[in-house]
Design a protein around this motif. Structure first.
Motif, PDB file in Angstrom:
ATOM      1  N   LYS A  98     -10.208  21.394  -5.843  1.00 15.11           N
ATOM      2  CA  LYS A  98      -9.990  20.930  -7.200  1.00 15.11           C
ATOM      3  C   LYS A  98      -8.488  20.901  -7.494  1.00 15.11           C
ATOM      4  O   LYS A  98      -7.970  19.965  -8.100  1.00 15.11           O
ATOM      5  N   TYR A  99      -7.808  21.948  -7.024  1.00 12.06           N
ATOM      6  CA  TYR A  99      -6.369  22.021  -7.271  1.00 12.06           C
ATOM      7  C   TYR A  99      -5.645  20.910  -6.528  1.00 12.06           C
ATOM      8  O   TYR A  99      -4.812  20.205  -7.098  1.00 12.06           O
ATOM      9  N   PHE A 100      -5.979  20.734  -5.248  1.00  5.58           N
ATOM     10  CA  PHE A 100      -5.245  19.739  -4.461  1.00  5.58           C
ATOM     11  C   PHE A 100      -5.545  18.315  -4.927  1.00  5.58           C
ATOM     12  O   PHE A 100      -4.816  17.391  -4.605  1.00  5.58           O
ATOM     13  N   ALA A 101      -6.607  18.157  -5.699  1.00  7.59           N
ATOM     14  CA  ALA A 101      -6.919  16.831  -6.230  1.00  7.59           C
ATOM     15  C   ALA A 101      -6.163  16.541  -7.520  1.00  7.59           C
ATOM     16  O   ALA A 101      -6.163  15.413  -8.007  1.00  7.59           O
ATOM     17  N   LEU A 102      -5.528  17.578  -8.079  1.00  7.39           N
ATOM     18  CA  LEU A 102      -4.800  17.356  -9.336  1.00  7.39           C
ATOM     19  C   LEU A 102      -3.643  16.382  -9.109  1.00  7.39           C
ATOM     20  O   LEU A 102      -2.916  16.517  -8.130  1.00  7.39           O
ATOM     21  N   PRO A 103      -3.458  15.422 -10.011  1.00  9.52           N
ATOM     22  CA  PRO A 103      -2.375  14.458  -9.806  1.00  9.52           C
ATOM     23  C   PRO A 103      -0.990  15.086  -9.999  1.00  9.52           C
ATOM     24  O   PRO A 103      -0.024  14.655  -9.388  1.00  9.52           O
ATOM     25  N   ASP A 104      -0.902  16.151 -10.838  1.00 10.39           N
ATOM     26  CA  ASP A 104       0.432  16.691 -11.134  1.00 10.39           C
ATOM     27  C   ASP A 104       0.731  17.976 -10.367  1.00 10.39           C
ATOM     28  O   ASP A 104       1.541  18.787 -10.782  1.00 10.39           O
ATOM     29  N   LYS A 105       0.070  18.198  -9.243  1.00  5.18           N
ATOM     30  CA  LYS A 105       0.356  19.413  -8.473  1.00  5.18           C
ATOM     31  C   LYS A 105       1.797  19.388  -7.950  1.00  5.18           C
ATOM     32  O   LYS A 105       2.356  18.324  -7.671  1.00  5.18           O
ATOM     33  N   ALA A 106       2.364  20.606  -7.859  1.00  7.90           N
ATOM     34  CA  ALA A 106       3.785  20.696  -7.531  1.00  7.90           C
ATOM     35  C   ALA A 106       4.063  20.733  -6.035  1.00  7.90           C
ATOM     36  O   ALA A 106       5.208  20.832  -5.627  1.00  7.90           O
ATOM     37  N   VAL A 107       3.032  20.725  -5.217  1.00 10.81           N
ATOM     38  CA  VAL A 107       3.266  20.813  -3.775  1.00 10.81           C
ATOM     39  C   VAL A 107       2.908  19.504  -3.088  1.00 10.81           C
ATOM     40  O   VAL A 107       2.149  18.691  -3.631  1.00 10.81           O
ATOM     41  N   SER A 108       3.453  19.342  -1.899  1.00  9.11           N
ATOM     42  CA  SER A 108       3.221  18.080  -1.210  1.00  9.11           C
ATOM     43  C   SER A 108       2.024  18.141  -0.268  1.00  9.11           C
ATOM     44  O   SER A 108       1.545  17.115   0.191  1.00  9.11           O
ATOM     45  N   ILE A 109       1.554  19.341   0.034  1.00 13.93           N
ATOM     46  CA  ILE A 109       0.438  19.440   0.975  1.00 13.93           C
ATOM     47  C   ILE A 109      -0.888  19.110   0.293  1.00 13.93           C
ATOM     48  O   ILE A 109      -0.985  19.125  -0.939  1.00 13.93           O
ATOM     49  N   ASN A 110      -1.905  18.826   1.079  1.00 15.56           N
ATOM     50  CA  ASN A 110      -3.159  18.358   0.508  1.00 15.56           C
ATOM     51  C   ASN A 110      -4.375  19.217   0.790  1.00 15.56           C
ATOM     52  O   ASN A 110      -5.477  18.879   0.382  1.00 15.56           O
ATOM     53  N   SER A 111      -4.201  20.312   1.536  1.00 13.75           N
ATOM     54  CA  SER A 111      -5.346  21.191   1.742  1.00 13.75           C
ATOM     55  C   SER A 111      -4.854  22.603   2.023  1.00 13.75           C
ATOM     56  O   SER A 111      -3.697  22.812   2.397  1.00 13.75           O
ATOM     57  N   THR A 112      -5.755  23.556   1.836  1.00 16.27           N
ATOM     58  CA  THR A 112      -5.383  24.955   2.008  1.00 16.27           C
ATOM     59  C   THR A 112      -5.011  25.240   3.450  1.00 16.27           C
ATOM     60  O   THR A 112      -4.185  26.100   3.715  1.00 16.27           O
ATOM     61  N   GLU A 113      -5.631  24.521   4.379  1.00 13.45           N
ATOM     62  CA  GLU A 113      -5.325  24.777   5.783  1.00 13.45           C
ATOM     63  C   GLU A 113      -3.870  24.503   6.121  1.00 13.45           C
ATOM     64  O   GLU A 113      -3.346  24.996   7.119  1.00 13.45           O
ATOM     65  N   GLU A 114      -3.217  23.700   5.281  1.00 11.03           N
ATOM     66  CA  GLU A 114      -1.812  23.395   5.569  1.00 11.03           C
ATOM     67  C   GLU A 114      -0.869  24.519   5.143  1.00 11.03           C
ATOM     68  O   GLU A 114       0.315  24.494   5.477  1.00 11.03           O
ATOM     69  N   ILE A 115      -1.372  25.471   4.382  1.00 17.41           N
ATOM     70  CA  ILE A 115      -0.527  26.609   4.021  1.00 17.41           C
ATOM     71  C   ILE A 115      -0.302  27.429   5.282  1.00 17.41           C
ATOM     72  O   ILE A 115      -1.253  27.926   5.877  1.00 17.41           O
ATOM     73  N   ASN A 116       0.952  27.537   5.725  1.00 16.83           N
ATOM     74  CA  ASN A 116       1.177  28.306   6.945  1.00 16.83           C
ATOM     75  C   ASN A 116       2.371  29.250   6.855  1.00 16.83           C
ATOM     76  O   ASN A 116       2.846  29.753   7.854  1.00 16.83           O
ATOM     77  N   ASN A 117       2.867  29.453   5.642  1.00 11.40           N
ATOM     78  CA  ASN A 117       3.874  30.499   5.483  1.00 11.40           C
ATOM     79  C   ASN A 117       3.879  30.988   4.038  1.00 11.40           C
ATOM     80  O   ASN A 117       3.202  30.424   3.175  1.00 11.40           O
ATOM     81  N   PHE A 118       4.653  32.050   3.812  1.00 15.35           N
ATOM     82  CA  PHE A 118       4.628  32.674   2.505  1.00 15.35           C
ATOM     83  C   PHE A 118       5.182  31.755   1.421  1.00 15.35           C
ATOM     84  O   PHE A 118       4.650  31.696   0.307  1.00 15.35           O
ATOM     85  N   ALA A 119       6.242  31.009   1.749  1.00  9.25           N
ATOM     86  CA  ALA A 119       6.872  30.158   0.745  1.00  9.25           C
ATOM     87  C   ALA A 119       5.857  29.164   0.171  1.00  9.25           C
ATOM     88  O   ALA A 119       5.769  28.986  -1.052  1.00  9.25           O
ATOM     89  N   THR A 120       5.083  28.550   1.051  1.00 10.59           N
ATOM     90  CA  THR A 120       4.095  27.575   0.593  1.00 10.59           C
ATOM     91  C   THR A 120       3.000  28.261  -0.219  1.00 10.59           C
ATOM     92  O   THR A 120       2.578  27.761  -1.267  1.00 10.59           O
ATOM     93  N   LEU A 121       2.558  29.408   0.287  1.00  9.17           N
ATOM     94  CA  LEU A 121       1.504  30.139  -0.416  1.00  9.17           C
ATOM     95  C   LEU A 121       1.948  30.484  -1.830  1.00  9.17           C
ATOM     96  O   LEU A 121       1.210  30.316  -2.803  1.00  9.17           O
ATOM     97  N   LYS A 122       3.209  30.910  -1.943  1.00  9.30           N
ATOM     98  CA  LYS A 122       3.752  31.296  -3.236  1.00  9.30           C
ATOM     99  C   LYS A 122       3.810  30.087  -4.167  1.00  9.30           C
ATOM    100  O   LYS A 122       3.406  30.161  -5.331  1.00  9.30           O
TER     101      LYS A 122
END
Lengths: 281, 452
Positions: free
Chosen positions: B157-181
């Protein structure tokens, strides 16, 4: 007759004496012995002398802190429980309507187990504190006053019953006589009622004092020592040392022996003190 | 006359006492003989949640082999206490468990050498066992993993939001703390749109409920420190990765569904319920938690939506870090039991991990990922989190984190650290002090334990 009694003395008392020895004296002696040993299980011990007693104070300050906290708790709860119980019993011996109902209601909390009470009050106090965005574990003073409230709530009714019985036994003749002599209500309380109920005060102070020192279930259920063992009382500290820490069973045992001596000493001093104030009518 | 009576009574009393003792011994050995020389098993179980299952297995085993078996489960958090009082009895547990090298130190007088058992030969990874010199004294019987469990429905639901602040598109792409944060903080900002109270479930810091932080999360900085020093245990600690711990701990606190001042009253069950009810998108826990999640009434989390994310803390090169996988459950056989009973216990565990019934019970009913080569691929557990753990275990591109917390000095150390964390969360203690106290306590507890 005397001679016959003497003859059969042992026949009648020996079973009890044996039971007493097995269930009390032997475990007691064994317990003291264990406090000088290092052990994992009680069947497998090694003598270490006074080591455990030294460790109780040197490894950390928990035992000492628990002692201070317990003393503070005991003093405040001793005073508050007895004062409130006495006031209540005064009110409930005036022959007001519904006296019996009130006596029952005030006595009821005493029938609930300490663990249950602890959890109930934890819910109540946390419920109130959550309105202010905090919990019981935020500060040790919350836990301290929580315990005082809890103990008061539980013990007042019981002490009240003892005081009620004593107050009812104060002879009306004495009261009447003092009235004739022109004593006012306060003087009657101070010079007639209190001296006459002194035996009950002895009992009640003894009960509250020893119960406060030995408090365990309520402490465990309400705060379990949180935060950071600051609200841990002696009995809970002993339990946690014995069971919570491998290799410290002997230290826990040593603490328990010291605890026993302390409670016995305090109780004896207190009994002597209040006894000396008792009078004959 | 009087003396005579006294004397007689004393003799009588002594006689009855002696007879009493003699009798009890005799009956216990009689009993041993009664079960056809097969011995008997007394298993002291650790996991309250699988008490029923163990009893069922015991009944089945007795039916199959005729060996008498008793299962007792210690209440949550009281295993050591229960073991301590049970092992002192005449009918002591013959099969019990320890939690690793530290547990072994406490119970080594009671651990039998299991080097020559078949169970030991079946171990996939012999390094996992608790060893001392040549001997093998504790055999791991389950592998477990933990990380950050997330609810993919909310994440999608979050990754489908049009105004999300991150460039990745799925949770699997989170691979470090900076992205997770970045993701967590952006989700917190948009929590109303996502219908959650917070990203992370409560950081439960109630005494006794804080093991996810003072043990599991604390494993990560210790793991990296051990790795740098190339050791498996240490008498003193630098807590070099303290800031990494702070990173993730702060992230949990600041993006939680509960105000930090209320955390002292939260239990693990509370957090799992928050996650199960969809109030939070993520929760740190292990594969054993699936049972808890699925049993919460009104559970909104679907089986296909729960996945694991490794716990990233901002350590360099963490992109290929995996889950924390290991165990703190090791079977031990009571070395002070009779030989017959020891053999019975060994036979039982070997039956459990090699017979068809036993294997099925282990994977399906107990939900274990067994560390033995007697299990084929089709005999692995089916619950979603266990499947994830197996996936991480077989993924060679990921480096899974060992369970180094089995070398933590003592329960007291963990409890003190947990209490420190609570005070930090409530704003009553500075991070610097938490860190220094932890280092000091580590050294102090290590020396206390060593002296015992």
């Amino acid at each position: 007759m005397q001679k016959v009694l003497k003859k059969y003395f042992l026949v009648f008392t020996l079973p009890t004496l044996i039971a007493f020895a097995i269930a009390f004296v032997l475990p007691f002696v064994f317990g003291v012995y264990l406090s000088f040993c290092s052990f994992r299980t009680v069947s497998d011990t090694k003598w270490v002398g006074l080591d455990n007693y030294i460790k109780a104070f040197t490894v950390n300050k928990e035992f000492f802190n628990a002692l201070i906290f317990t003393v503070k708790f005991a003093i405040v709860s001793l005073l508050s429980i007895n004062v409130f119980a006495f006031l209540l019993s005064m009110v409930l011996t005036r022959g007001l309507k519904g006296t019996n109902l009130f006596r029952t209601v005030f006595f009821m909390p005493n029938l609930v187990g300490g663990i249950v009470l602890g959890y109930i009050w934890q819910c109540i106090i946390n419920g109130v504190l959550s309105k202010f965005g905090t919990t019981l574990s935020y500060s040790s003073s919350y836990g301290y006053w929580g315990l005082i409230i809890l103990m008061n709530w539980q013990m007042i009714g019981y002490m009240m019953v003892i005081y009620v019985a004593a107050l009812q036994n104060v002879s009306p003749d004495l009261i009447d006589a003092s009235k004739v002599d022109g004593a006012n209500a306060f003087q009657r309380l101070r010079y007639i009622t209190i001296p006459m109920v002194m035996p009950s005060i002895t009992i009640c102070t003894f009960l509250t004092l020893s119960n406060s020192f030995k408090l365990f279930d309520q402490n465990l259920a309400l705060t379990a020592g949180m935060p950071a063992k600051q609200t841990e009382m002696l009995a809970l500290n002993i339990y946690n040392t014995f069971y919570g820490r491998i290799g410290f069973e002997g230290v826990g045992q040593a603490k328990a022996v010291m605890f026993l001596i302390l409670v016995a000493a305090i109780a004896l001093i207190q009994l002597r003190f209040t006894r000396s104030k008792e009078v004959e009518a | 006359m009087k003396k005579k009576i006294v004397g007689m009574m004393m003799i009588l009393a002594m006689a009855s006492l002696a007879a009493g003792c003699g009798n009890s011994k005799k009956t216990s050995s009689d009993k041993g003989g009664a079960d056809n020389g097969k011995g008997k098993i007394y298993y002291l179980s650790f996991k309250p949640e699988s008490d029923e299952t163990w009893k069922k297995i015991a009944t089945e085993y007795t039916k199959e082999t005729g060996v008498e078996m008793k299962v007792v489960t210690a209440a949550e958090g009281t295993y050591e206490q229960t073991l301590k009082s049970e092992i002192a009895k005449t009918d002591a547990p013959t099969l019990f468990q320890i939690n690793g090298p530290i547990g072994y130190k406490n119970w080594k007088d009671y651990c039998l050498d299991l080097k020559d058992t078949k169970l030991n030969s079946w171990l996939l990874n012999k390094d996992m066992a608790v060893t001392d010199g040549d001997g093998v004294y504790g055999i791991p019987y389950v592998e477990e993993g933990y990380g950050i469990i997330y609810n993919d429905a909310i994440m999608k639901k979050y990754f489908a939001l049009p105004d999300k602040a991150v460039s990745i598109n799925s949770t699997e792409e989170i691979n470090n703390f900076a992205t997770l944060k970045q993701v967590a903080e952006d989700m917190t900002a948009k929590k109303d749109k996502l219908g959650i109270d917070g990203v992370f479930a409560s950081t439960s810091l109630l005494a006794g409920e804080d093991w996810r932080w003072q043990t599991h999360l604390a494993n990560l900085p210790i793991y990296y420190e051990y790795k740098d020093k190339n050791v498996k245990d240490a008498d003193t600690l630098d807590f070099k990765y303290a800031d990494n711990y702070k990173n993730i701990f702060d992230l949990y606190l600041n993006n939680s569904c509960t105000d930090a001042k209320m955390l002292g009253g939260k239990s693990v069950n509370d957090s799992m319920a928050e996650f199960a009810l969809g109030k939070a998108a993520m929760v740190q826990n292990g594969n054993w938690a699936w049972g808890q999640i699925s049993q919460v009434q009104g559970n909104t989390v679907k089986e296909e939506d729960v996945h694991f994310l490794p716990i990233y803390t901002g350590v360099e090169g963490e992109e290929n870090q995996g889950l924390c996988i290991g165990t703190e459950n090791f079977f031990c056989i009571n070395s002070k039991a009779s030989e017959k009973d020891q053999k019975a216990a060994i036979d039982f565990v070997e039956w459990l991990f090699s017979s068809d019934y036993g294997k099925k019970a282990v994977t399906n009913d107990l939900g274990f990922i067994p560390p033995f080569n007697t299990f084929s691929d089709s005999e692995k557990p089916v619950d979603p989190l266990a499947k994830e753990v197996i996936k991480y275990m077989s993924d060679s591109s990921k480096k899974n984190v060992d369970w180094n917390f089995t070398s933590f000095p003592s329960q007291t150390f963990k409890d003190n650290f947990g209490a420190s964390l609570l005070q930090y969360a409530q704003g009553q203690k500075k991070w610097e002090d938490v860190k220094n106290d932890m280092i000091k306590d580590w050294a102090a507890e290590k020396s206390v334990v060593a002296a015992n």
